[in-house]
Motif scaffolding. Structure first.
Motif, PDB file in Angstrom:
ATOM      1  N   ALA A 218      -0.657  -3.623   6.993  1.00 64.67           N
ATOM      2  CA  ALA A 218      -1.969  -3.095   6.615  1.00 64.67           C
ATOM      3  C   ALA A 218      -1.744  -1.762   5.912  1.00 64.67           C
ATOM      4  O   ALA A 218      -0.961  -0.938   6.370  1.00 64.67           O
ATOM      5  CB  ALA A 218      -2.849  -2.913   7.837  1.00 64.67           C
ATOM      6  N   PHE A 219      -2.409  -1.585   4.795  1.00 68.30           N
ATOM      7  CA  PHE A 219      -2.231  -0.370   4.006  1.00 68.30           C
ATOM      8  C   PHE A 219      -3.403  -0.248   3.039  1.00 68.30           C
ATOM      9  O   PHE A 219      -4.193  -1.172   2.864  1.00 68.30           O
ATOM     10  CB  PHE A 219      -0.911  -0.405   3.231  1.00 68.30           C
ATOM     11  N   ALA A 220      -3.511   0.901   2.407  1.00 69.92           N
ATOM     12  CA  ALA A 220      -4.550   1.136   1.403  1.00 69.92           C
ATOM     13  C   ALA A 220      -3.876   1.566   0.109  1.00 69.92           C
ATOM     14  O   ALA A 220      -2.778   2.122   0.118  1.00 69.92           O
ATOM     15  CB  ALA A 220      -5.517   2.210   1.876  1.00 69.92           C
ATOM     16  N   PHE A 221      -4.535   1.266  -0.998  1.00 71.05           N
ATOM     17  CA  PHE A 221      -4.027   1.676  -2.303  1.00 71.05           C
ATOM     18  C   PHE A 221      -5.202   1.888  -3.241  1.00 71.05           C
ATOM     19  O   PHE A 221      -6.314   1.434  -2.988  1.00 71.05           O
ATOM     20  CB  PHE A 221      -3.037   0.636  -2.870  1.00 71.05           C
ATOM     21  N   ASP A 222      -4.949   2.616  -4.316  1.00 70.97           N
ATOM     22  CA  ASP A 222      -5.965   2.862  -5.339  1.00 70.97           C
ATOM     23  C   ASP A 222      -5.733   1.918  -6.503  1.00 70.97           C
ATOM     24  O   ASP A 222      -4.589   1.709  -6.931  1.00 70.97           O
ATOM     25  CB  ASP A 222      -5.891   4.303  -5.837  1.00 70.97           C
ATOM     26  N   PHE A 223      -6.830   1.348  -7.005  1.00 73.46           N
ATOM     27  CA  PHE A 223      -6.750   0.454  -8.147  1.00 73.46           C
ATOM     28  C   PHE A 223      -7.982   0.672  -9.012  1.00 73.46           C
ATOM     29  O   PHE A 223      -9.107   0.475  -8.555  1.00 73.46           O
ATOM     30  CB  PHE A 223      -6.681  -1.011  -7.687  1.00 73.46           C
ATOM     31  N   GLU A 224      -7.774   1.104 -10.230  1.00 74.22           N
ATOM     32  CA  GLU A 224      -8.844   1.348 -11.198  1.00 74.22           C
ATOM     33  C   GLU A 224      -9.982   2.170 -10.601  1.00 74.22           C
ATOM     34  O   GLU A 224     -11.157   1.842 -10.728  1.00 74.22           O
ATOM     35  CB  GLU A 224      -9.355   0.033 -11.778  1.00 74.22           C
ATOM     36  N   GLY A 225      -9.610   3.238  -9.896  1.00 68.88           N
ATOM     37  CA  GLY A 225     -10.605   4.157  -9.348  1.00 68.88           C
ATOM     38  C   GLY A 225     -11.234   3.727  -8.036  1.00 68.88           C
ATOM     39  O   GLY A 225     -12.099   4.424  -7.512  1.00 68.88           O
ATOM     40  N   GLU A 226     -10.819   2.608  -7.488  1.00 65.79           N
ATOM     41  CA  GLU A 226     -11.348   2.121  -6.216  1.00 65.79           C
ATOM     42  C   GLU A 226     -10.269   2.236  -5.144  1.00 65.79           C
ATOM     43  O   GLU A 226      -9.090   2.002  -5.403  1.00 65.79           O
ATOM     44  CB  GLU A 226     -11.757   0.644  -6.315  1.00 65.79           C
ATOM     45  N   ARG A 227     -10.677   2.579  -3.944  1.00 67.26           N
ATOM     46  CA  ARG A 227      -9.766   2.590  -2.796  1.00 67.26           C
ATOM     47  C   ARG A 227      -9.872   1.216  -2.150  1.00 67.26           C
ATOM     48  O   ARG A 227     -10.961   0.765  -1.783  1.00 67.26           O
ATOM     49  CB  ARG A 227     -10.165   3.690  -1.818  1.00 67.26           C
ATOM     50  N   ILE A 228      -8.746   0.537  -1.996  1.00 69.18           N
ATOM     51  CA  ILE A 228      -8.721  -0.819  -1.472  1.00 69.18           C
ATOM     52  C   ILE A 228      -7.853  -0.844  -0.220  1.00 69.18           C
ATOM     53  O   ILE A 228      -6.731  -0.353  -0.218  1.00 69.18           O
ATOM     54  CB  ILE A 228      -8.167  -1.798  -2.522  1.00 69.18           C
ATOM     55  N   TYR A 229      -8.399  -1.416   0.840  1.00 68.91           N
ATOM     56  CA  TYR A 229      -7.661  -1.598   2.085  1.00 68.91           C
ATOM     57  C   TYR A 229      -7.165  -3.030   2.104  1.00 68.91           C
ATOM     58  O   TYR A 229      -7.908  -3.969   1.814  1.00 68.91           O
ATOM     59  CB  TYR A 229      -8.577  -1.321   3.282  1.00 68.91           C
ATOM     60  N   CYS A 230      -5.900  -3.225   2.443  1.00 69.56           N
ATOM     61  CA  CYS A 230      -5.280  -4.544   2.408  1.00 69.56           C
ATOM     62  C   CYS A 230      -4.678  -4.889   3.759  1.00 69.56           C
ATOM     63  O   CYS A 230      -4.012  -4.060   4.375  1.00 69.56           O
ATOM     64  CB  CYS A 230      -4.193  -4.575   1.336  1.00 69.56           C
ATOM     65  N   GLU A 231      -4.921  -6.108   4.204  1.00 70.13           N
ATOM     66  CA  GLU A 231      -4.245  -6.653   5.372  1.00 70.13           C
ATOM     67  C   GLU A 231      -3.411  -7.838   4.900  1.00 70.13           C
ATOM     68  O   GLU A 231      -3.921  -8.776   4.300  1.00 70.13           O
ATOM     69  CB  GLU A 231      -5.254  -7.113   6.419  1.00 70.13           C
ATOM     70  N   ARG A 232      -2.110  -7.761   5.161  1.00 71.37           N
ATOM     71  CA  ARG A 232      -1.194  -8.826   4.762  1.00 71.37           C
ATOM     72  C   ARG A 232      -1.195  -9.890   5.863  1.00 71.37           C
ATOM     73  O   ARG A 232      -0.890  -9.618   7.012  1.00 71.37           O
ATOM     74  CB  ARG A 232       0.212  -8.262   4.598  1.00 71.37           C
ATOM     75  N   LYS A 233      -1.543 -11.108   5.499  1.00 68.96           N
ATOM     76  CA  LYS A 233      -1.513 -12.244   6.406  1.00 68.96           C
ATOM     77  C   LYS A 233      -0.360 -13.152   5.996  1.00 68.96           C
ATOM     78  O   LYS A 233       0.264 -12.957   4.957  1.00 68.96           O
ATOM     79  CB  LYS A 233      -2.830 -13.019   6.343  1.00 68.96           C
ATOM     80  N   ARG A 234      -0.089 -14.155   6.788  1.00 69.66           N
ATOM     81  CA  ARG A 234       1.021 -15.061   6.476  1.00 69.66           C
ATOM     82  C   ARG A 234       0.848 -15.758   5.131  1.00 69.66           C
ATOM     83  O   ARG A 234       1.781 -15.868   4.353  1.00 69.66           O
ATOM     84  CB  ARG A 234       1.148 -16.092   7.584  1.00 69.66           C
ATOM     85  N   ASN A 235      -0.364 -16.221   4.832  1.00 74.17           N
ATOM     86  CA  ASN A 235      -0.600 -17.001   3.619  1.00 74.17           C
ATOM     87  C   ASN A 235      -1.476 -16.312   2.585  1.00 74.17           C
ATOM     88  O   ASN A 235      -1.737 -16.892   1.530  1.00 74.17           O
ATOM     89  CB  ASN A 235      -1.230 -18.347   3.974  1.00 74.17           C
ATOM     90  N   CYS A 236      -1.981 -15.127   2.906  1.00 75.12           N
ATOM     91  CA  CYS A 236      -2.909 -14.489   1.972  1.00 75.12           C
ATOM     92  C   CYS A 236      -2.950 -12.977   2.191  1.00 75.12           C
ATOM     93  O   CYS A 236      -2.382 -12.458   3.137  1.00 75.12           O
ATOM     94  CB  CYS A 236      -4.311 -15.068   2.135  1.00 75.12           C
ATOM     95  N   PHE A 237      -3.627 -12.319   1.288  1.00 69.14           N
ATOM     96  CA  PHE A 237      -3.957 -10.912   1.426  1.00 69.14           C
ATOM     97  C   PHE A 237      -5.473 -10.825   1.591  1.00 69.14           C
ATOM     98  O   PHE A 237      -6.217 -11.435   0.823  1.00 69.14           O
ATOM     99  CB  PHE A 237      -3.576 -10.117   0.174  1.00 69.14           C
ATOM    100  N   ASP A 238      -5.936 -10.095   2.594  1.00 65.02           N
ATOM    101  CA  ASP A 238      -7.354  -9.785   2.728  1.00 65.02           C
ATOM    102  C   ASP A 238      -7.547  -8.399   2.134  1.00 65.02           C
ATOM    103  O   ASP A 238      -6.956  -7.426   2.608  1.00 65.02           O
ATOM    104  CB  ASP A 238      -7.797  -9.788   4.190  1.00 65.02           C
ATOM    105  N   LEU A 239      -8.353  -8.307   1.090  1.00 71.68           N
ATOM    106  CA  LEU A 239      -8.611  -7.050   0.402  1.00 71.68           C
ATOM    107  C   LEU A 239     -10.045  -6.629   0.656  1.00 71.68           C
ATOM    108  O   LEU A 239     -10.974  -7.409   0.441  1.00 71.68           O
ATOM    109  CB  LEU A 239      -8.370  -7.209  -1.094  1.00 71.68           C
ATOM    110  N   TYR A 240     -10.223  -5.405   1.097  1.00 77.67           N
ATOM    111  CA  TYR A 240     -11.554  -4.861   1.381  1.00 77.67           C
ATOM    112  C   TYR A 240     -11.848  -3.765   0.369  1.00 77.67           C
ATOM    113  O   TYR A 240     -11.137  -2.763   0.297  1.00 77.67           O
ATOM    114  CB  TYR A 240     -11.600  -4.308   2.801  1.00 77.67           C
ATOM    115  N   VAL A 241     -12.899  -3.995  -0.405  1.00 75.55           N
ATOM    116  CA  VAL A 241     -13.345  -3.038  -1.411  1.00 75.55           C
ATOM    117  C   VAL A 241     -14.797  -2.724  -1.070  1.00 75.55           C
ATOM    118  O   VAL A 241     -15.678  -3.569  -1.249  1.00 75.55           O
ATOM    119  CB  VAL A 241     -13.246  -3.616  -2.835  1.00 75.55           C
TER     120      VAL A 241
END
Length: 61
Positions: A28-51
């Motif tokens: 689980a981590f956060a990153f900036d993308f095109e001016g938005e702060r995005i929180y990411c949870e890495r799952k086995r088969n996918c990424f859950d991205l919260y914007v």
């Protein structure tokens, strides 16, 4: 809601970066993308991205 161009660019970034860059090794981590702060949870088969209040699920390679 984000437009299709934004989501496409985000999907490309996720696919090419999150599984390969050492800054994104945690489950689980956060990153900036095109001016938005995005929180990411890495799952086995996918990424859950919260914007803001929205959640996007992108498959992992």
């Amino acid at each position: 809601m984000f437009n299709q161009i934004y989501l496409s660019a985000l999907a490309n970034f996720v696919e090419s970066t999150l599984d390969f860059h050492p800054d994104f090794e945690d489950d689980a981590f956060a990153f900036d993308f095109e001016g938005e702060r995005i929180y990411c949870e890495r799952k086995r088969n996918c990424f859950d991205l919260y914007v803001g209040n929205e959640r996007f699920q992108l498959p992992r390679c």
